[in-house]
Structures are given as C-alpha cells and as structure tokens.
Design a protein around this motif. Structure first.
Motif, PDB file in Angstrom:
ATOM      1  N   PRO A 137      73.795   8.253  76.113  1.00 36.62           N
ATOM      2  CA  PRO A 137      73.883   9.724  76.032  1.00 36.62           C
ATOM      3  C   PRO A 137      72.514  10.364  76.163  1.00 36.62           C
ATOM      4  N   PRO A 138      72.371  11.373  77.028  1.00 38.33           N
ATOM      5  CA  PRO A 138      71.044  11.977  77.247  1.00 38.33           C
ATOM      6  C   PRO A 138      70.473  12.634  76.007  1.00 38.33           C
ATOM      7  N   GLY A 139      71.330  13.117  75.092  1.00 34.23           N
ATOM      8  CA  GLY A 139      70.807  13.779  73.895  1.00 34.23           C
ATOM      9  C   GLY A 139      70.531  12.846  72.742  1.00 34.23           C
ATOM     10  N   ASP A 140      70.850  11.559  72.891  1.00 39.73           N
ATOM     11  CA  ASP A 140      70.661  10.594  71.806  1.00 39.73           C
ATOM     12  C   ASP A 140      69.231  10.057  71.865  1.00 39.73           C
ATOM     13  N   ARG A 141      68.429  10.348  70.846  1.00 42.11           N
ATOM     14  CA  ARG A 141      67.033   9.910  70.818  1.00 42.11           C
ATOM     15  C   ARG A 141      66.810   8.807  69.789  1.00 42.11           C
ATOM     16  N   ARG A 142      67.864   8.217  69.284  1.00 43.20           N
ATOM     17  CA  ARG A 142      67.704   7.144  68.307  1.00 43.20           C
ATOM     18  C   ARG A 142      67.193   5.873  68.969  1.00 43.20           C
ATOM     19  N   PRO A 143      66.274   5.151  68.337  1.00 39.29           N
ATOM     20  CA  PRO A 143      65.710   3.954  68.968  1.00 39.29           C
ATOM     21  C   PRO A 143      66.751   2.871  69.244  1.00 39.29           C
ATOM     22  N   ASP A 190      85.341   6.007  73.849  1.00 40.89           N
ATOM     23  CA  ASP A 190      83.897   5.837  73.739  1.00 40.89           C
ATOM     24  C   ASP A 190      83.155   7.071  74.265  1.00 40.89           C
ATOM     25  N   ALA A 191      83.633   7.640  75.379  1.00 42.67           N
ATOM     26  CA  ALA A 191      82.994   8.853  75.912  1.00 42.67           C
ATOM     27  C   ALA A 191      83.125  10.006  74.925  1.00 42.67           C
ATOM     28  N   ILE A 192      84.300  10.115  74.296  1.00 43.55           N
ATOM     29  CA  ILE A 192      84.491  11.164  73.286  1.00 43.55           C
ATOM     30  C   ILE A 192      83.565  10.926  72.095  1.00 43.55           C
ATOM     31  N   TRP A 193      83.502   9.675  71.665  1.00 44.24           N
ATOM     32  CA  TRP A 193      82.698   9.357  70.488  1.00 44.24           C
ATOM     33  C   TRP A 193      81.211   9.579  70.747  1.00 44.24           C
ATOM     34  N   ARG A 194      80.759   9.308  71.960  1.00 47.92           N
ATOM     35  CA  ARG A 194      79.351   9.548  72.269  1.00 47.92           C
ATOM     36  C   ARG A 194      79.011  11.031  72.120  1.00 47.92           C
ATOM     37  N   GLU A 195      79.951  11.890  72.490  1.00 50.84           N
ATOM     38  CA  GLU A 195      79.713  13.327  72.344  1.00 50.84           C
ATOM     39  C   GLU A 195      79.733  13.734  70.874  1.00 50.84           C
ATOM     40  N   VAL A 215      73.128  17.249  68.532  1.00 50.86           N
ATOM     41  CA  VAL A 215      73.999  18.418  68.466  1.00 50.86           C
ATOM     42  C   VAL A 215      74.719  18.524  67.143  1.00 50.86           C
ATOM     43  N   ARG A 216      74.459  17.603  66.198  1.00 49.71           N
ATOM     44  CA  ARG A 216      75.120  17.658  64.909  1.00 49.71           C
ATOM     45  C   ARG A 216      74.338  18.563  63.979  1.00 49.71           C
ATOM     46  N   CYS A 217      74.933  19.648  63.615  1.00 45.76           N
ATOM     47  CA  CYS A 217      74.295  20.603  62.714  1.00 45.76           C
ATOM     48  C   CYS A 217      75.392  21.427  62.072  1.00 45.76           C
ATOM     49  N   ALA A 218      74.987  22.435  61.292  1.00 42.78           N
ATOM     50  CA  ALA A 218      75.984  23.251  60.592  1.00 42.78           C
ATOM     51  C   ALA A 218      76.857  24.023  61.558  1.00 42.78           C
TER      52      ALA A 218
END
Length: 595
Positions: free
Chosen positions: A317-323, A448-453, A459-462
């Motif tokens: 995922p392009p927005g996932d910055r976890r190592p 898996d595609a749904i879960w990646r989003e 994008v997880r915030c209040a």
C-alpha cells in the motif's frame, strides 16, 4: 471505631464541588412538584395507579405494558396475608355477597350475575385456601411514565392508559400525590400510595415472568441511542427493532440462514441503511446480487475474472510507511499460495517460497526502506522465476505446482500489475466470473485489498469513516483452512480499526463445524438467525443456546423473519423496507416511483 477502608473524611466546611458531587450521586439536581406531574432534572414523570382489574387474567397479562414502546416503569408491590387474616376477610366477603343475594330474593328482584359470579369465586377461593392450594396477597400496581417534554408526557400518559384499558385495567393519575407516586416507583421498597388489591397466587403468578419481548430501553440516567438502524418489526409485540452494531463490543456480525430465507434481502437493507449512516461498505459478492444495487447508489463494481482485471498480491500500500510492510506482503503470499494449492506446502517448499519472495522484491529494487515502495512491485511469475533459479528439488516442485497461476490457464488474474484501485463509499467485488478453482483465491484477494485500505495507518484517525466488510457466501472461504484463518484474523482485528466484518452463509456446517468458524461467531457481537433447515437446527440451538420455542420459530419462520441475538439480548424481527428500498433489494429498478 476506626473509619472504614472506603470511607472519606468529611468536613463541615465542604466546598461547593463536594456538595454538587453528593447531589449528583444522591439524585437529580432538582424536583418540581405539581398536581399532575413532576419535573425531575431535565425530564418529566407522571404516576398512574391501577385501581380496577378484570375478573379473569391470562398468562403474562402484564406483557403489553412491559412491551410499551417508551420509558415506562411498571412497579408491583406484593405483601402476603396470613391464612387467618385471609380466611377472616373471605368470610366477611362471602357473608356480604350472600346477604346481597338473599335481600334481592326476598324483594323479588332478578339475580345479579356479577354478584353470583363473585360469590362462586369467593367460595372456590376459600376452599383452595383451606386446603393450602393457594394464598392471598395484597398487591399494588403502579405505572410511572417518563418523557422529555410536557407535550410528550401528555401523549405518553394517554397511550399508556389506552394500553392498560385494552387489558381491562382501570388507571387513575396520582393527582396531588405525584411526589409520593414517583418515590413509590423507585427501587426503595416503600409504598407511599398504599392502594392495594387482594389477589390470589394464580393471578400473581400469571403476571410473571416480568420480561419483555422487545429490546430493553436505556437505564435511567443513560442517554438513548443516537445511532443505529431499523432491523424490522417485532412480531410478538409489534414494536420496533432498532439496533446499532457500532455501539456494541465490536461491529462484527454473522447472518445464518438456509437458501430462500431472505438473507440477501436483509443484508441489502443493512447495506443501504449503513450507507445512509455514513458507513463505507465493501461487499464480496459471489453471485452478482449487489451489482445493480451498487449501480443504483453510485457505487463501484470490480468484476474479478473479467478481461483486463488483475490484482497483484505483492503490492505494498502506498500510504503504509511501517518498516514491516514488505514482510506483511510476504506472509500474505504464503497464505494465498496455500489457498491456491489447497493445502499448506511442506516445510522445505515453504522455506524455498520465502526465499523466492525476498529475491523477487530485491530484484525489483524494493527493500525494507519505505522510499523504495513506490517502485513497481514484482508479480507472481517473478516469484516462480526466483524459485526456478534456486535449482533445488523443493523449489522446482513448488514452481511446477504454481504453473497454472503463473503461465497456465489461470494466470489472467495475476499476470500483470493491479489494474483497478477500489474507491467510493460502496465497493462491490464480484467473483462470479471466476472459475471454481479461483473462487476462494479471488475472495481472499478481494478481502486483502479491502483490508489493506482499512489497515493503512496513514489514514487511521478520528475522522476515519466507519467501514463495513460484507462477505456473502462465506462458506467458500471457510471450507479452506487458510482462508478461514484469514477471515478469523479479520474478525479479531476489525474493532481496533473502526471496522466491522459481516459474514453471511447458508452452509451452517462450514461455519459451526470448525474451530475457526467458532472464532468468527465468538467475535461477532451481532448474530442474526433466519429460517433454518431441520438438519442444522440442533447444532444451531446448541451453539447459540436457543430455547425449544426459539428453535421452533426458526424452523417455521417466513421469508425475512428471524432472531437477533447479542449477548443476553435476543428479539424476533420481521424485516421491513420502504417501497424504494424494496425495489433496490429485489433488483427491480425499472418500477415507476408512483406505482
């Protein structure tokens, strides 16, 4: 005497804050007493006294009052009378009735049927008391009606009195005694009104159990539900079944029903009303039942198996910055290949696969550095090439077994970069065009595609919208060990990501017959049972703790009728829809609006 461990020293000069805290615990901020109502805090109450009862009552004769659709406190005071007092009162009553009958006979009047019936009942009751078959009790029945405004209170009182009148109960307002009436209905065991009626054991017993066929109303002091949606009407009480899955311990749900019981209709209603509530919905649709619904509401449809539609399981995922994002992709590919092969490969092949996945990423220039994840991800055939390059028996065997999905007949779904990126409030993933051998892998790729989003932390915030993932015909995944394991992980992890998983299946055995299926049920706070097959009802009754009556209801339920279960709450319902919702749910979008 030393102070108790939980006691707090008090001071004569306690501050305003301490006094306010004591008042908040002890009761409402203030009470305004008027002849016909009380203002208690921010609400209003009025107490009614039941002064007249019918000559005969049936079982559970208090149910209509207990099921009244509003906040109503039904309070019953019961004090037993000693046998001596009961016998003395019965003798006086029988003597009074007999003297009335004789006086009428002496004067030539016609007999009073009511007096004759009362005399016969008194004689029968005296006989039962003398034999120890019954006892007498002094019973007080009071009704406390609550509302937020005076107009609502007047309307509620009128409605409650009409409901009581339908049971042949006479009610009178506690005029000028509303304060005593309100305290009488509090759990203080103090009857400040003292208006009692003598009843026998059978009359009291027929009022129990004090249970309602509807869901419980909020407790005093708790705010009412601000969310939720209409599930249907309660056939037992004609009340409204309103349920908020997001207010439960988790937002997961399971829907179990036999074919033709109306589960797809019910789930489509759930999807429509969730969209209206601002929820983002993704549907795994094996039979193209939701495509026309998605088109009607402006949703997106991704048809897996159609020409040019591909999903690359190695995409990061392009927005996932976890190592560890690359590691997560590698682990998912292990799961996907186990589903493709129908079983988990032996340890030597798993080791070769893990090395091949890392080699494929390295050749594509993708490392554990998030800055490299924007490069094109390797494909499944690149992993097969990396397996062949290892030149070991285990790697060659696994590469050969993967041939149908890399260069053979089933390669179209994986043979290229991802072509479709899901977006929108409603996304429908259709798997109907997939071959049977690709149905379970296709559902897994979609999940898996749904879960990646859902799982992308960027994008997880209040402000993250609530997301509902609907897996229809989940037996396709549940019959496969790795697919069921992936589904169970989703069920456990969805709550932490402001998401809910809805599992729908008609093959009850696949869900209830495996430990992973039991995990999915255990992690679903909302459970919906529609009509069941006789062959499965025993297992369902055992797993969900159904009574014999509930099991019979599910065996004979009509289309759209079922049972909603959540912890200790359970209520029957009949799904209802507006004309427009009905047209959308049955797929008939051509019916004119004025029809």
């Amino acid at each position: 005497m030393p102070p108790l461990p939980w006691s707090k020293p008090t001071s004569v000069d306690a501050g305003p804050a301490d006094a306010a805290g004591l008042a908040a615990v002890a009761g409402p901020a203030g009470i305004e007493n008027t002849p016909r109502y009380l203002r208690v805090g921010d609400g209003y109450t009025a107490t009614l006294i039941v002064t007249g009862y019918p000559a005969e009552v049936g079982p559970a004769w208090l149910d209509p009052l207990l099921a009244w659709p509003g906040r109503l406190d039904v309070v019953v005071y019961i004090d037993p009378l000693t046998p001596q007092t009961a016998a003395a009162q019965l003798r006086k009553q029988r003597a009074r009735l007999e003297s009335t009958r004789r006086a009428d006979a002496d004067k030539g009047r016609l007999t009073d049927p009511a007096a004759d019936a009362a005399a016969d009942d008194a004689a029968e009751l005296a006989d039962r008391i003398a034999r120890g078959h019954s006892k007498l009790f002094r019973v007080g029945l009071y009704l406390c009606v609550h509302a937020t405004t005076l107009d609502d209170l007047d309307e509620a009182v009128a409605h409650v009195r009409a409901t009581a009148a339908s049971l042949l109960l006479d009610t009178q307002p506690a005029t000028w005694r509303q304060l005593q009436g309100w305290t009488t209905t509090l759990p203080l065991a103090t009857d400040g009104l003292g208006l009692r009626r003598v009843m026998d054991t059978d009359a009291i017993a027929s009022a129990f159990p004090l249970a309602s066929a509807d869901l419980p109303a909020p407790l005093p002091g708790q705010p009412g539900d601000t969310g939720g949606m209409l599930y249907g009407l309660n056939p037992a009480s004609n009340g409204i079944v309103w349920w908020d899955r997001w207010a439960q311990h988790n937002a997961n749900s399971v829907v179990l029903a036999r074919s033709g019981a109306g589960k797809s209709y019910f789930v489509k209603l759930d999807v429509l009303r969730s969209l209206a509530d601002g929820v983002h919905v993704a549907v795994i649709d094996p039979d193209n039942e939701y495509i026309r619904l998605a088109d009607a509401v402006g949703g997106a449809t991704i048809t897996l198996g159609a020409g040019g539609v591909r999903l690359n399981p190695l995409d990061i995922p392009p927005g996932d910055r976890r190592p560890q994002a690359r590691t997560h992709r590698a682990l998912f590919l292990h799961t996907l290949i186990a589903v493709l092969l129908g079983h988990q490969p032996p340890p030597s092949e798993r080791a070769a696969l893990d090395k091949a996945i890392n080699d494929a990423y390295d050749r594509a220039g993708i490392s554990n550095d998030p800055d490299t994840w924007r490069r094109p991800a390797p494909l499944l055939r690149d992993v097969a090439v990396a397996l062949t390059d290892q030149r070991t028996d285990a790697a060659d065997t696994l590469a050969a077994r993967l041939t149908p999905w890399t260069t053979g007949s089933f390669r179209d779904l994986f043979d290229g970069p991802t072509t479709t990126v899901p977006s929108g409030q409603l996304v429908c993933w259709s798997t109907r065009h997939l071959a049977d051998e690709l149905r379970a892998p296709g559902m897994l790729l979609a999940l898996d595609a749904i879960w990646r989003e859902v799982d992308t932390p960027a994008v997880r915030c209040a402000q993250t919208p609530r997301r509902l993932v609907v897996v229809d015909e989940a037996w396709t995944l549940l019959r496969d060990g790795e697919g069921a394991r992936f589904l169970s992980r989703l069920a456990k992890s969805a709550r932490k990501r402001r998401a809910g998983l809805a599992v729908i299946t008609q093959d009850v055995g696949d869900l209830l017959g495996s430990e992973l299926g039991q995990v999915v049920i255990a992690n679903a706070a909302t459970q919906v049972l529609l009509r069941q097959a006789p062959q499965a009802i025993d297992v369902i009754a055992d797993v969900f703790g159904l009574t014999a009556g509930e099991a019979r209801v599910l065996l004979s339920a009509g289309r759209g009728e079922g049972l909603l279960i959540s912890g200790t709450h359970r209520v029957g319902f009949q799904a209802v829809a507006s004309p427009q919702e009905h047209r959308l749910c049955i797929g008939d979008l051509e019916v004119p609006d004025d029809e």
